[in-house]
Design a protein around this motif. Sequence first.
Motif, PDB file in Angstrom:
ATOM      1  N   TRP B 296     -63.537   3.167 101.866  1.00  0.00           N
ATOM      2  CA  TRP B 296     -64.354   3.341 100.662  1.00  0.00           C
ATOM      3  C   TRP B 296     -65.631   4.114 100.967  1.00  0.00           C
ATOM      4  N   ALA B 297     -66.229   3.840 102.137  1.00  0.00           N
ATOM      5  CA  ALA B 297     -67.459   4.548 102.490  1.00  0.00           C
ATOM      6  C   ALA B 297     -67.183   6.042 102.636  1.00  0.00           C
ATOM      7  N   ALA B 298     -66.065   6.388 103.316  1.00  0.00           N
ATOM      8  CA  ALA B 298     -65.720   7.801 103.477  1.00  0.00           C
ATOM      9  C   ALA B 298     -65.445   8.447 102.127  1.00  0.00           C
ATOM     10  N   LEU B 299     -64.769   7.687 101.264  1.00  0.00           N
ATOM     11  CA  LEU B 299     -64.430   8.202  99.934  1.00  0.00           C
ATOM     12  C   LEU B 299     -65.693   8.487  99.128  1.00  0.00           C
ATOM     13  N   LEU B 300     -66.632   7.537  99.165  1.00  0.00           N
ATOM     14  CA  LEU B 300     -67.872   7.727  98.412  1.00  0.00           C
ATOM     15  C   LEU B 300     -68.679   8.891  98.978  1.00  0.00           C
ATOM     16  N   THR B 301     -68.653   9.059 100.309  1.00  0.00           N
ATOM     17  CA  THR B 301     -69.364  10.187 100.893  1.00  0.00           C
ATOM     18  C   THR B 301     -68.750  11.502 100.411  1.00  0.00           C
ATOM     19  N   ALA B 302     -67.419  11.566 100.421  1.00  0.00           N
ATOM     20  CA  ALA B 302     -66.752  12.782  99.933  1.00  0.00           C
ATOM     21  C   ALA B 302     -67.117  13.035  98.475  1.00  0.00           C
ATOM     22  N   ALA B 303     -67.155  11.945  97.686  1.00  0.00           N
ATOM     23  CA  ALA B 303     -67.494  12.093  96.269  1.00  0.00           C
ATOM     24  C   ALA B 303     -68.912  12.622  96.122  1.00  0.00           C
ATOM     25  N   ALA B 304     -69.851  12.062  96.898  1.00  0.00           N
ATOM     26  CA  ALA B 304     -71.232  12.503  96.809  1.00  0.00           C
ATOM     27  C   ALA B 304     -71.359  13.959  97.211  1.00  0.00           C
ATOM     28  N   LEU B 305     -70.618  14.330  98.260  1.00  0.00           N
ATOM     29  CA  LEU B 305     -70.632  15.723  98.726  1.00  0.00           C
ATOM     30  C   LEU B 305     -70.155  16.648  97.622  1.00  0.00           C
ATOM     31  N   SER B 306     -69.030  16.273  97.006  1.00  0.00           N
ATOM     32  CA  SER B 306     -68.452  17.100  95.945  1.00  0.00           C
ATOM     33  C   SER B 306     -69.415  17.210  94.770  1.00  0.00           C
ATOM     34  N   ALA B 307     -69.985  16.066  94.369  1.00  0.00           N
ATOM     35  CA  ALA B 307     -70.897  16.078  93.221  1.00  0.00           C
ATOM     36  C   ALA B 307     -72.123  16.935  93.524  1.00  0.00           C
ATOM     37  N   THR B 308     -72.632  16.850  94.764  1.00  0.00           N
ATOM     38  CA  THR B 308     -73.799  17.652  95.127  1.00  0.00           C
ATOM     39  C   THR B 308     -73.485  19.138  95.058  1.00  0.00           C
ATOM     40  N   LEU B 309     -72.336  19.535  95.626  1.00  0.00           N
ATOM     41  CA  LEU B 309     -71.982  20.956  95.630  1.00  0.00           C
ATOM     42  C   LEU B 309     -71.823  21.477  94.204  1.00  0.00           C
ATOM     43  N   VAL B 310     -71.096  20.694  93.370  1.00  0.00           N
ATOM     44  CA  VAL B 310     -70.903  21.118  91.986  1.00  0.00           C
ATOM     45  C   VAL B 310     -72.253  21.164  91.259  1.00  0.00           C
ATOM     46  N   GLY B 311     -73.105  20.161  91.552  1.00  0.00           N
ATOM     47  CA  GLY B 311     -74.417  20.127  90.912  1.00  0.00           C
ATOM     48  C   GLY B 311     -75.263  21.332  91.290  1.00  0.00           C
ATOM     49  N   LEU B 312     -75.202  21.747  92.569  1.00  0.00           N
ATOM     50  CA  LEU B 312     -75.976  22.906  93.011  1.00  0.00           C
ATOM     51  C   LEU B 312     -75.525  24.164  92.269  1.00  0.00           C
ATOM     52  N   ILE B 313     -74.206  24.308  92.099  1.00  0.00           N
ATOM     53  CA  ILE B 313     -73.710  25.481  91.383  1.00  0.00           C
ATOM     54  C   ILE B 313     -74.135  25.412  89.917  1.00  0.00           C
ATOM     55  N   GLY B 314     -74.127  24.200  89.351  1.00  0.00           N
ATOM     56  CA  GLY B 314     -74.594  24.038  87.981  1.00  0.00           C
ATOM     57  C   GLY B 314     -76.056  24.451  87.837  1.00  0.00           C
ATOM     58  N   LEU B 315     -76.847  24.115  88.852  1.00  0.00           N
ATOM     59  CA  LEU B 315     -78.265  24.482  88.849  1.00  0.00           C
ATOM     60  C   LEU B 315     -78.411  26.006  88.883  1.00  0.00           C
ATOM     61  N   ALA B 316     -77.661  26.645  89.790  1.00  0.00           N
ATOM     62  CA  ALA B 316     -77.699  28.102  89.879  1.00  0.00           C
ATOM     63  C   ALA B 316     -77.286  28.708  88.540  1.00  0.00           C
ATOM     64  N   ASP B 317     -76.275  28.103  87.903  1.00  0.00           N
ATOM     65  CA  ASP B 317     -75.796  28.563  86.605  1.00  0.00           C
ATOM     66  C   ASP B 317     -76.938  28.553  85.597  1.00  0.00           C
ATOM     67  N   ARG B 318     -77.678  27.433  85.566  1.00  0.00           N
ATOM     68  CA  ARG B 318     -78.743  27.306  84.579  1.00  0.00           C
ATOM     69  C   ARG B 318     -79.850  28.336  84.833  1.00  0.00           C
ATOM     70  N   ILE B 319     -80.199  28.508  86.116  1.00  0.00           N
ATOM     71  CA  ILE B 319     -81.264  29.460  86.436  1.00  0.00           C
ATOM     72  C   ILE B 319     -80.843  30.873  86.046  1.00  0.00           C
ATOM     73  N   VAL B 320     -79.615  31.243  86.443  1.00  0.00           N
ATOM     74  CA  VAL B 320     -79.157  32.604  86.174  1.00  0.00           C
ATOM     75  C   VAL B 320     -79.041  32.848  84.681  1.00  0.00           C
TER      76      VAL B 320
END
Lengths: 258, 328
Positions: B296-320
């Motif tokens: 579960w810990a590994a799964l949650l880490t993967a989830a957090a990683l994925s959410a962070t990466l998607v969130g960063l792209i969303g941020l770039a989207d908003r700025i652009v």
Amino acid sequence: MNARSAADLAPPALFGAGVLIVWEFVVRGFGVPFVILPAPSVIFLRLIHSIPILAADFVQTIQGVIAGYVIGCGAGVLVAILIDRSQFLQRGLLPLGNLVSALPIVGVAPIMVMWFGFDWQSKAAVVVVMTFFPMLVSAVAGLSSAGAMERDLMKTYGANYGQTLRQLRLPAALPFIFNALKINTTLAMIGAIVAEFFGTPTVGMGFRISTEVGRMSIDMVWATIVVAALTGSLFYGIVALIERRVTFWHASYRQRGA
Amino acid sequence: MRHFAAALYDAGPRLKANFVRPRALRATFSREAGEGIGARMKNVLPVTIVVAALLVVWYVGALVMNTPLQRDFFANAGVTNYSAEDLAIADLNMERPKLPAPHQIVAELNKTVLETAPTSKRSLVYHGLITLQETLLGFAIGSALGIALAILIVNVKVLEKSLMPWVVASQTIPIIALAPMIVVILNQFDITGILPKAVIAAYLSFFPVTVGMVKGLRSPDPLQLDLMRTYCATRAQTFLKLRAPASAPFFFASMKIGVAAALVGAVVAEVTKSEDGGLGARLLAGSYYGQTVQIWAALLTAAALSATLVGLIGLADRIVSRRMGFAR
């Protein structure tokens, strides 16, 4: 119509055949080692010779796929209808649904194997988790897609919530639901096969791929992949065909003028 | 003539806007009025409550699922006179529970992320960084390939007819099934380490990017393309000044799907070749030894990683999109 669809099919068919021929010649001409890439003819022979094994694998995997797909998609639509009346639940659940859709859900496979055992039930559980959220998000979007004019019309007819849902909003949601159904065919196949990497009775497509890779009989791996690819495409095709039958009124089919 | 064309160009969006449904129009206006942030704030309370409800369900589930196991433990240990409270507390603190309680996962995360040195093989930071490297490398390769292929498909008629159906058909194939084999094939060429996994990540992220970008590069409407023609714009100019900017929203949407797919590819690839480490290897090891908390810990880490990466792209989207003048 027939001539036109034949003309539409010819370029991709030629392209596919071309790839196969080039593949065969490159493998034979340059003497590519068998372990790296077997020739298409070798794969085909292997496929023909091991039909019983492949059929058993197919049956094992497809059970999990179908059971999980039906439960996951059905639950997605039901929950969408349930939360549709509550703005609050929608605001609370949809961001979560969108988040979960982006997560590597295949990771729940080991947990499901632990909970539901090695057989197809655990694979179905993985597929349920994978297909539920895309369906939920799509179905909620679909249910709110009926226009204000149509809703007003239903109101002037004195239609109650159930009637509006059945006569207007569910049919209007169908294109969205079918979109998710189509996406979910792929997800279901992936979920079931990857879940088999984590433990299965000694049968199933995912099991076959992981063991035959270990034994270096790459032609068998390719034969299994051919079966998986055919199954995936067929599954998608059937859903797309049903979609065409059921939502024949939608603009994307009307415009083609069959 | 030029003025007329420019007027037509200007009228294009307005003409369309008149036909947009009133509700959609209102949505656009409210978004322009800066209610986007307000709407997001409005979501905070419902999301918090739903998450809280989920946690309650989780705890109840942990109790229900772990009780039979814990009863057996007590029976084996010869403990007979335990109260319901003892049982519940023991349920939520088992070493290998069927469903670990949230606080156990938090404790495991705390132990493996914060308290263990990031260089140790027991640290989730160590494994997470491996997965992150594979994901980013694969995503870079995959999206570059995907965009290049989309540009080719949009510009070359023959390719559109022959290649596009295959790109679409490939979506229906469980590509992930190829993962173990790609690892083996690349091993034959002595390509080891993060590259084989990055290749699988690239393979998974490349199709959504192609499909999204083909749609995006085709998104300018005929009026706008005609305008470019009246300007005598070359193909390259049409591409740079009209098609490429118009594809920006599609670009970011497909990047988000692509990076999530790349992470899935990396994790699955790690499962098939687990000796190099990574979050997928942690998943597999946990499933071998029945270490549910670790899974579960590994799964949650993967989830957090994925959410962070998607969130960063969303941020770039908003700025652009703000820079480009799209009201968001």
